[in-house]
Design a protein around this motif. Sequence first.
Motif, PDB file in Angstrom:
ATOM      1  N   ASP A  50       0.860  -1.181   0.000  1.00  0.00           N
ATOM      2  CA  ASP A  50       0.000   0.000   0.000  1.00  0.00           C
ATOM      3  C   ASP A  50       0.901   1.237   0.000  1.00  0.00           C
ATOM      4  O   ASP A  50       1.277   1.746   1.048  1.00  0.00           O
TER       5      ASP A  50
ATOM      6  N   TYR B 207       1.587   4.568   0.275  1.00  0.00           N
ATOM      7  CA  TYR B 207       0.841   5.709   0.806  1.00  0.00           C
ATOM      8  C   TYR B 207       1.094   6.985   0.004  1.00  0.00           C
ATOM      9  O   TYR B 207       0.160   7.686  -0.370  1.00  0.00           O
TER      10      TYR B 207
ATOM     11  N   SER C 116      -0.657   6.947  -3.359  1.00  0.00           N
ATOM     12  CA  SER C 116      -2.116   7.033  -3.272  1.00  0.00           C
ATOM     13  C   SER C 116      -2.563   8.436  -2.870  1.00  0.00           C
ATOM     14  O   SER C 116      -3.557   8.949  -3.382  1.00  0.00           O
TER      15      SER C 116
ATOM     16  N   ASP D  39      -4.872  10.807  -5.479  1.00  0.00           N
ATOM     17  CA  ASP D  39      -6.285  10.878  -5.110  1.00  0.00           C
ATOM     18  C   ASP D  39      -6.819  12.298  -5.277  1.00  0.00           C
ATOM     19  O   ASP D  39      -6.727  13.136  -4.386  1.00  0.00           O
TER      20      ASP D  39
END
Length: 127
Positions: A85, A87, A90, A94
Amino acid sequence: MTRGVVIVGEKALLARLSIEADRITERSAKALAKAGDEIIRVTTPKVPIDTSELRGRSFNEGPLLSRDTYIQIVGYEKYDKNYLDQYAASVHEDMQARHRVGQAKYLEAGMQEASRYLLKYLQREIQ
């Protein structure tokens, strides 16, 4: 009769060109590292601080030589193949998220801002 150019002192000229090439390479490397620092300086205020994690994870690596090209790697949160994931990526991508401080595309926006003057800086430093 063949006409041509004769260079007197060819060995000295080649030696001098080699020295200048090394100097240009050294100046280029230093300038790229400074440009990376500047990109971090410009982008950090744009990094969202919702969890305060990313601002402390900036990195500026290089210059790295890849074949005949120097590469400066700048970002937030180094890639870790075990950390699925990502971070920083993302948060950066986003566009729907609303941040009290910072913005999506923080690195891209900072690069666009800094590119206005960094290219001239690099040209000046390398000459």
